[in-house]
Each structure stands twice: as C-alpha cells, then as structure tokens.
Design an enzyme around this catalytic site. Sequence first.
Site, PDB file in Angstrom:
ATOM      1  N   SER A 329      42.313  32.532  42.495  1.00 18.75           N
ATOM      2  CA  SER A 329      43.395  31.978  41.689  1.00 18.75           C
ATOM      3  C   SER A 329      43.513  32.662  40.328  1.00 18.75           C
ATOM      4  O   SER A 329      43.910  33.812  40.226  1.00 18.75           O
ATOM      5  CB  SER A 329      43.185  30.466  41.562  1.00 18.75           C
ATOM      6  N   GLU A 340      46.279  46.598  37.468  1.00 19.46           N
ATOM      7  CA  GLU A 340      47.570  47.258  37.608  1.00 19.46           C
ATOM      8  C   GLU A 340      48.241  47.594  36.277  1.00 19.46           C
ATOM      9  O   GLU A 340      49.001  48.558  36.195  1.00 19.46           O
ATOM     10  CB  GLU A 340      48.500  46.399  38.456  1.00 19.46           C
ATOM     11  N   LYS A 354      43.968  33.727  46.776  1.00 19.61           N
ATOM     12  CA  LYS A 354      44.800  32.536  46.540  1.00 19.61           C
ATOM     13  C   LYS A 354      45.982  32.963  45.680  1.00 19.61           C
ATOM     14  O   LYS A 354      45.848  33.177  44.483  1.00 19.61           O
ATOM     15  CB  LYS A 354      44.013  31.424  45.864  1.00 19.61           C
TER      16      LYS A 354
END
Length: 501
Positions: A329, A340, A354
């Site tokens: 999560s 990224e 998740k």
Amino acid sequence: MDEMKNNTEQTAGQPEQPEHVQHDGPAGKYIRLKPFFFIMLIFTLILSTAGLTIFALTFGDEKVVEVGAPERREFTKLYQAYDELKAGYYADIDQDAIVNGAINGMIEALGDPYSDYMNQEEAAQFEESISSSFQGIGAEIQERNGVISVVSPIKNSPAEKAGILPNDKIIAVDGKNIHGMSASEAVLLIRGEKGTSVSLTIQRGEMKEPLEIEIVRDEIPIETVYAELLEGKVAHIQITSFSTNTYDELLAAITDMEEAGMKALVLDVRQNPGGLLTSAIDISNLFVDDGKPLFQTQEKGKEAEIYYATNGTKVKVPVSLLIDEGSASASEILAAAMSESAGTKLVGLNSFGKGTVQTANELKDGSNMKFTTAKWLTPEGNWIHEKGIAPDVKVEYPAYTQLAFLDASIEMKNGVLSDQVKAAEEMLTAIGIDTGKVDGLFDDQTEAAVKQVQKEAKLEETGVLTGDSTFALMDRLRVKIKKDDPQLLKAKDLVLEELAK
C-alpha cells in the site's frame, strides 16, 4: 368570473330590488346551481383518482409493496426478508445484529479483501490503530477468501518477538476457529488488555503441523521510525507504518542522522503494511523534486488525477530503498515515486501488490464502512495491484530467517524426534554451532550444541532445550539476522558506490 364580479358590484351599489332576486333569468339560475355543481365535481374527481390508484396497484409495472416503504425497488427483497424473519422467526431477533449483518454481507459480496464494515467497537479499534498507541500483539492482518493471514508484525511488538512472520495464516484464536471471519472480527479476538495472553494457531508455509504460539499482549506504541548510523556514515532509517506522526518522526530522524554526519541513506520499508495516504504523500515529497509526479489515483468513470511533488524539505544525499513481500500500500506508493520519479534503486524482494485506496466513512451510530474508492497508479501510470513492484536488485532472505518459531513450553531432549527439533537444529547451525545431521532427531550432538548455548547465556547446562534456553537460542538467531542482513548490506553498497562517483 369577471362578468360575475361586475354584476355583483353593480347589485351591491343599488337599492334592494326584491323582484330582481326572484327573477328567474339566467344569472339567478347560475348562482343557485354552483354549489351543487362544485360538490359533484369534487366527488367525481375523488372517484376517478381512487379508480386510477386501484388500477395502478393491480396492473401497474411498479407496485407499491407497503405503505411507507422506500421507493427503491432493489431493496424490496431485503425488506421482505427482514419482515419474514421478524414475523416468523421462533425467537425475538436482535435488530442491530441483523442490520449490521446485512451491511457486512453487502461489503463481503464485493469480494474485496480491503473493504470492510466495522461496528462501533471495531471502528473504535480501527481509529485506535492509527493513533499514538493501542493494546494488543502488534500485527497487521488481512482476510482473503475467508482466511486471516499476517501481512507483517510491527517492529519490536509481542508478535514479532514471539516469532510471527508475514504470510502466517491464523487458523484459530484461543482455540476458536476463525475461518470465514472478517479482519475486523478477528482483531476483536486477538486484541486485548496489556498483560493478558492470547493463543494463536498458525499454519506456516508447507509445514504439516500447525504451530501454537502464546503471546502476551502489551501496549503497542505507534513509534514508526527507527534510525541508526552504519559504518561509512550511511544512515539506516526504517519506517514500520504510515501513521499520523510518521512524517514528523522521519524528519526528526533525518535531522539526527545529519547531525551525526550522514553521507548517504538506506530507507527501509520492509514488512511495512502501509497506512495513511497523506503520510505517504508527505514522505514521498522528501525524495522527489518539485513538479515531478508522485502517483496517480483513478476513481470509477473518471480520468486519473496526478499528484505532484511540491517545494519543501528535500533529502540531498544518495538514497536506496529496501522493500520485500511485506511492503504494501503506502509503502508501494513511496517505492514507486522514488523509483520512477527520483531514480532511486530498490533492493530486496517483490513488494506485496496492493494498488487500491480505501476511504473510511463513519455512519451516524459510530460504525464505519471502509471500502475501496479508487485505484492508484505509479507516476508512469502502472497499476501494481496483485503484481507488486520488482526491485532493481533482488536479494533473497537467508533460509534461517524463515524458520519456525520454537515453543518454549515444549521440552526437547535426547531421543525426541519432531519438526521443532529440526527447527532448533537449523537455528543452531545458523548461529555457527555444529549439531551434526539436521534431521529432527535430538541426539548427543544436539545436546552438546544446546549446552554450548546455555553456557554462553550463563544458564544451567542441562542439554535440554526448553524455557529460557529456547529463548536464548532464538535471541541469538535474531541478533545474527540483524547483523548479517544481506539486503541491507547490498543497499548500503549501492549508496556508497553512488557517493564515490
């Protein structure tokens, strides 16, 4: 009407003329028939309306089931079922329990392990879990297909000290089978007052026999950030969950490490099950340059909304991030943002996977519906749900980190053959004490190895593994796991290499 009004005004302004009253002309006749016509008109309208209503009730596509019932047809069956139960069940029904069960059933029908209904007591415990502290064993759990499993134990909690591991399946609590329970229902059984005990029946991996683990509940402080300075002035900061105060704790830890001479940082969200989205956003913002995307959210039928990094405090030293299968999560939001949008190297194992966001909605009576309201995407628009995030550098845990917990109440001595003995032999081998063949048989070599542990722990050298001797062995293994952490060592090497460039 205007004509009648004018006529009346003119009559009122003239002397009485009885002959005009008795006149049998058109105007006089109209005035005498008006009340009768009005009454007949009302009577006709009533009869017409009644007839139309009866026709609609009898032949219409949408029938009125009962007076005062809501007009939403999708709930007709629900109301009918409730009325049938209330009228025909052999005993008085608990209305609150029936209503709570109906709501819980709707949530469970979604088939979403992250959506949950919590009654007043469960909702209070949920709020408690993201506050400063709570009383219990300290483990994040989830329900999937009727099975309660551990996402991860909280650092330094009774659950961690007792040997609870990620992916352990909890079969029973104090002997009560919990198969089919929601996570909230299981939590009510597992949590309790400080100092009380709870027995968990655990199914671990491929082990044939379940484990019985007794845990003494304690006050679980929601201290979520732990920092240490490693060799080479590399800070190791672990975040165990994303709670209300985590961001402030992290800022304080970074300041402490900077004052100690930090030159690089290994951030660690292994075994971190997640938490508050706002906390994840604030922390991600520390590592991503202003204007770059942190993550995206997408609600049903809407375009994805992108969240961008803003100005503020930024970490300037080289950073790597540790993740594993217990990183879920909010931990994955942070990992995706750092990977990224900041080019941070991820080290460890594939994360949990998740990719959804839940919102807790409090109902009027204090109960709570926590359900999925959106999915989140990485800065580049990837959805990691049930796939997780792959590390840049994969590093496995040593096999001894996954060993079964030893039950200190069991007495293992010469001649005993069991899985527990085999686990003990593996632990002894891991800490560098030779036990001969690891086969689950407690023999002379095993006895000699246990005596060595007892001697080093300044315990009576009985050669019998039980009680304090068992705890001493597990403590030795825990120290080794922390000292010889291959994932941490690799992450440290990466930031030192970057620092040397």
